[in-house]
Write a protein that holds these residues in place. Structure first.
Motif, short mmCIF file in Angstrom:
data_model
loop_
_atom_site.label_atom_id
_atom_site.label_comp_id
_atom_site.label_asym_id
_atom_site.label_seq_id
_atom_site.Cartn_x
_atom_site.Cartn_y
_atom_site.Cartn_z
N LEU A 83 -12.72 68.72 5.18
CA LEU A 83 -11.61 68.52 6.11
C LEU A 83 -11.32 69.81 6.87
N PHE A 84 -11.34 70.94 6.16
CA PHE A 84 -11.10 72.22 6.80
C PHE A 84 -12.19 72.53 7.83
N ALA A 85 -13.44 72.24 7.50
CA ALA A 85 -14.55 72.49 8.42
C ALA A 85 -14.43 71.63 9.67
N LEU A 86 -14.05 70.37 9.50
CA LEU A 86 -13.87 69.48 10.66
C LEU A 86 -12.74 69.96 11.55
N ARG A 87 -11.65 70.34 10.93
CA ARG A 87 -10.51 70.83 11.73
C ARG A 87 -10.82 72.15 12.41
N LEU A 88 -11.56 73.02 11.73
CA LEU A 88 -11.93 74.30 12.32
C LEU A 88 -12.87 74.11 13.51
N ALA A 89 -13.83 73.21 13.39
CA ALA A 89 -14.74 72.93 14.51
C ALA A 89 -13.98 72.31 15.68
N GLY A 90 -13.06 71.41 15.40
CA GLY A 90 -12.25 70.82 16.46
C GLY A 90 -11.37 71.84 17.15
N ALA A 91 -10.82 72.76 16.38
CA ALA A 91 -9.98 73.82 16.96
C ALA A 91 -10.81 74.76 17.81
N ALA A 92 -12.02 75.09 17.37
CA ALA A 92 -12.89 75.98 18.14
C ALA A 92 -13.30 75.32 19.46
N LEU A 93 -13.60 74.03 19.42
CA LEU A 93 -13.96 73.33 20.65
C LEU A 93 -12.77 73.25 21.60
N PHE A 94 -11.58 73.02 21.07
CA PHE A 94 -10.38 72.99 21.90
C PHE A 94 -10.14 74.36 22.54
N GLU A 95 -10.33 75.42 21.77
CA GLU A 95 -10.10 76.77 22.28
C GLU A 95 -11.08 77.11 23.40
N PHE A 96 -12.35 76.78 23.22
CA PHE A 96 -13.35 77.06 24.25
C PHE A 96 -13.07 76.25 25.51
N ASN A 97 -12.67 75.00 25.33
CA ASN A 97 -12.35 74.14 26.46
C ASN A 97 -11.11 74.66 27.20
N SER A 98 -10.15 75.19 26.46
CA SER A 98 -8.95 75.74 27.10
C SER A 98 -9.29 76.98 27.92
N GLU A 99 -10.21 77.80 27.42
CA GLU A 99 -10.62 78.98 28.19
C GLU A 99 -11.25 78.58 29.52
N ILE A 100 -12.11 77.58 29.50
CA ILE A 100 -12.75 77.12 30.74
C ILE A 100 -11.69 76.55 31.69
N ARG A 101 -10.74 75.81 31.12
CA ARG A 101 -9.68 75.22 31.95
C ARG A 101 -8.88 76.31 32.65
N TYR A 102 -8.53 77.39 31.94
CA TYR A 102 -7.76 78.47 32.56
C TYR A 102 -8.58 79.23 33.60
N LEU A 103 -9.87 79.42 33.35
CA LEU A 103 -10.71 80.08 34.35
C LEU A 103 -10.83 79.24 35.61
N LEU A 104 -10.90 77.92 35.46
CA LEU A 104 -10.93 77.05 36.65
C LEU A 104 -9.61 77.14 37.40
N MET A 105 -8.51 77.20 36.67
CA MET A 105 -7.21 77.33 37.32
C MET A 105 -7.12 78.64 38.10
N LEU A 106 -7.61 79.72 37.49
CA LEU A 106 -7.58 81.01 38.18
C LEU A 106 -8.51 81.01 39.39
N ALA A 107 -9.62 80.30 39.30
CA ALA A 107 -10.52 80.21 40.46
C ALA A 107 -9.85 79.48 41.61
#
Length: 158
Positions: A83-107
């Motif tokens: 359960l911890f591994a699944l949640r950690l992978a989901g959190a990492a994917l959310f974090e990476f996706n949020s970074e891309i979203r903010y870079l697109l906003m700044l662009a």
């Protein structure tokens, strides 16, 4: 020079000072990069949502997360490390996706019309492409379900 209103032109400073376009070739490559990153963002968003659905199904959560109490026990669910591994992978994917979203906003905040159009078109194409793939998968699933239910009712197997 920092613009505060939308403008059209090939001279753009995007995200950092070292990413400047001064020719039509560099401007076109920048627009292509913005388009591809936007499509990739939509792809990652689709993967993140699918991963969340799959991980919640693997955990064995029969109720939705909204209906479940905050401090509900984990009895009958997946092991703690899984359960911890699944949640950690989901959190990492959310974090990476949020970074891309903010870079697109700044662009987009470069206020260049071409960059804005490239990002919006990339998001639209990514959404449409993934939506059409999801609809195709859904229609295949529905056809498969009806063929199974038909074979159970009439006793004939296709």
């Amino acid at each position: 020079m920092m613009h505060m209103t939308f403008y059209w032109g090939k001279n753009v400073t995007l995200l950092v000072d070292s990413w400047q376009t001064t020719s039509w070739t560099s401007y076109s490559l920048t627009l292509l990069a913005c388009f591809i990153i936007s499509v990739f963002y939509q792809y990652l968003e689709d993967r993140r949502v699918r991963f969340k659905l799959i991980s919640s199904a693997k955990v064995g959560n029969p109720t939705s997360q909204i209906d479940a109490p905050l401090l509900q026990g984990e009895a009958g669910k997946a092991s703690g490390s899984k359960l911890f591994a699944l949640r950690l992978a989901g959190a990492a994917l959310f974090e990476f996706n949020s970074e891309i979203r903010y870079l697109l906003m700044l662009a987009v905040m470069s206020f260049n019309g071409g960059v804005f159009v490239a990002i919006v078109l990339g998001l639209a194409v990514g959404t449409q492409k993934l939506l059409s793939l999801s609809i195709a998968r859904l229609s295949h699933s529905i056809l498969f379900f009806f063929s199974l239910s038909h074979s159970r009712i009439c006793g004939c197997y296709l």
